[in-house]
Design a protein around this motif. Structure first.
Motif, PDB file in Angstrom:
ATOM      1  N   SER A  73       0.830  -1.206   0.000  1.00 52.59           N
ATOM      2  CA  SER A  73       0.000   0.000   0.000  1.00 52.59           C
ATOM      3  C   SER A  73       0.862   1.253   0.000  1.00 52.59           C
ATOM      4  CB  SER A  73      -0.927   0.000   1.218  1.00 52.59           C
ATOM      5  OG  SER A  73      -1.818  -1.083   1.184  1.00 52.59           O
ATOM      6  N   LEU A  74       1.962   1.210   0.736  1.00 54.23           N
ATOM      7  CA  LEU A  74       2.875   2.350   0.773  1.00 54.23           C
ATOM      8  C   LEU A  74       3.551   2.550  -0.580  1.00 54.23           C
ATOM      9  CD1 LEU A  74       4.302   4.548   2.477  1.00 54.23           C
ATOM     10  CD2 LEU A  74       6.017   2.822   3.085  1.00 54.23           C
ATOM     11  N   HIS A  76       2.512   1.556  -3.604  1.00 56.46           N
ATOM     12  CA  HIS A  76       1.563   1.919  -4.662  1.00 56.46           C
ATOM     13  C   HIS A  76       0.707   3.128  -4.296  1.00 56.46           C
ATOM     14  CE1 HIS A  76       2.427  -1.630  -7.116  1.00 56.46           C
ATOM     15  NE2 HIS A  76       2.441  -2.333  -5.993  1.00 56.46           N
ATOM     16  N   ARG A  77       0.853   3.621  -3.085  1.00 57.64           N
ATOM     17  CA  ARG A  77       0.147   4.815  -2.624  1.00 57.64           C
ATOM     18  C   ARG A  77      -1.371   4.659  -2.678  1.00 57.64           C
ATOM     19  NH1 ARG A  77       3.781   9.826  -5.112  1.00 57.64           N
ATOM     20  NH2 ARG A  77       5.771   9.131  -4.210  1.00 57.64           N
ATOM     21  N   ARG A  78      -1.828   3.472  -2.418  1.00 64.15           N
ATOM     22  CA  ARG A  78      -3.254   3.186  -2.273  1.00 64.15           C
ATOM     23  C   ARG A  78      -3.380   1.893  -1.470  1.00 64.15           C
ATOM     24  NH1 ARG A  78      -4.845  -0.873  -5.819  1.00 64.15           N
ATOM     25  NH2 ARG A  78      -3.327  -1.360  -7.457  1.00 64.15           N
ATOM     26  N   ASN A  84      -5.095  -1.027   4.764  1.00 61.81           N
ATOM     27  CA  ASN A  84      -5.663   0.008   5.632  1.00 61.81           C
ATOM     28  C   ASN A  84      -5.547  -0.382   7.098  1.00 61.81           C
ATOM     29  OD1 ASN A  84      -7.520  -2.079   5.257  1.00 61.81           O
ATOM     30  ND2 ASN A  84      -9.297  -0.723   5.470  1.00 61.81           N
ATOM     31  N   TRP A  87      -1.997   0.106   8.418  1.00 59.92           N
ATOM     32  CA  TRP A  87      -1.660   1.495   8.732  1.00 59.92           C
ATOM     33  C   TRP A  87      -2.485   2.037   9.887  1.00 59.92           C
ATOM     34  CZ3 TRP A  87       2.643   3.722   7.614  1.00 59.92           C
ATOM     35  CH2 TRP A  87       3.411   3.167   6.593  1.00 59.92           C
TER      36      TRP A  87
END
Length: 266
Positions: A73-74, A76-78, A84, A87
């Motif tokens: 996620s970090l 690919h910035r989604r 979720n 994070w």
């Protein structure tokens, strides 16, 4: 520290770390009640390592999956998969991490008295009972938002005060947010991993900076027994969760508060 003391305190730490009854209160009160010397920072490190290893192994599938999804996620910035939730665990750790750094001396020197532990044991025990008694607790862990994670994290920061109970405070917060018992407890246990790792790292630095020798026998006994008992406590807590709820722990905390008041405050 002799073998019996190390064994007893390791069992005590392992049993109480993940139950909502405050491990810190038990480790502070036991030497006072039994006339033992303080166990020392080396032993504290050992039991932290033991309980950390237990929760990581018990939830190893979650840990591996959340770590993978969080990193992806970090990159690919989604959010990818359960990224979720990964994070949200980071967000929930920040308040207690900052609070521990800012208030460590205050916590170690001013907040370990029997009177404070009496109040926190009783008040946060009754709050846990109230939260468990309230209806409309059906949210699943996938419904968490970053605001929920922050609020649970603030509750975890309150548990820096001995007697509050990290698991008790975070489960209470989750229940008040409408999470089911299982969802609140699972998020609490996962949230224990980063904050316990930080606590163990802080203890390690303290041991490294100390001139006193480490009692390796006590270290090993404390670490192993706390690991075994923590694994046992997590397993049976989750197994019996929906059957017994939180009230056995509420009753235990009220009884403990009465003992503290009667024995240590008079």
């Amino acid at each position: 520290m002799d073998v019996f003391h190390a064994l007893f305190l390791g069992i005590l730490q392992g049993l109480t770390e993940f139950l909502p009854i405050s491990s810190s209160a038990h480790l502070i009160l036991t030497p006072s009640l039994l006339g033992w010397e303080d166990q020392g920072v080396g032993f504290d490190l050992a039991v932290h390592v033991g309980t950390l290893t237990a929760v990581v192994l018990y939830f190893h599938r979650d840990v591996l999956g959340l770590t993978r999804d969080g990193v992806q996620s970090l990159v690919h910035r989604r959010f990818i998969g359960r990224g979720n939730l990964a994070w949200f665990l980071v967000i929930g750790t920040i308040p207690a991490g900052l609070g521990g750094l800012a208030l460590l001396d205050l916590i170690d020197n001013e907040l370990r008295s029997a009177s404070i532990i009496f109040v926190t044991t009783l008040v946060f025990g009754l709050l846990l009972g109230w939260a468990d008694w309230r209806p409309n607790k059906g949210r699943v862990i996938e419904s968490l938002t970053w605001k929920d994670a922050l609020l649970v994290g603030l509750a975890q920061a309150l548990a820096l005060v001995p007697g509050t109970s990290r698991s008790g405070a975070t489960i209470t917060a989750g229940l008040f947010l409408g999470l089911s018992r299982e969802a609140a407890s699972r998020f609490s246990f996962l949230l224990a991993i980063p904050i316990t790792a930080l606590a163990a790292a802080a203890k390690l630095l303290e041991v490294a900076a100390s001139d006193s020798a480490v009692d390796w026998t006590g270290f090993l006994i404390g670490g192993i027994t706390s690991f075994v008992m923590a694994m046992t406590a997590i397993h049976f807590f989750l197994k019996w969760l929906n059957r017994v709820g939180m009230w056995p722990y509420v009753v235990y905390r009220v009884i403990l508060a009465v003992i503290i008041y009667a024995v240590l405050m008079h």
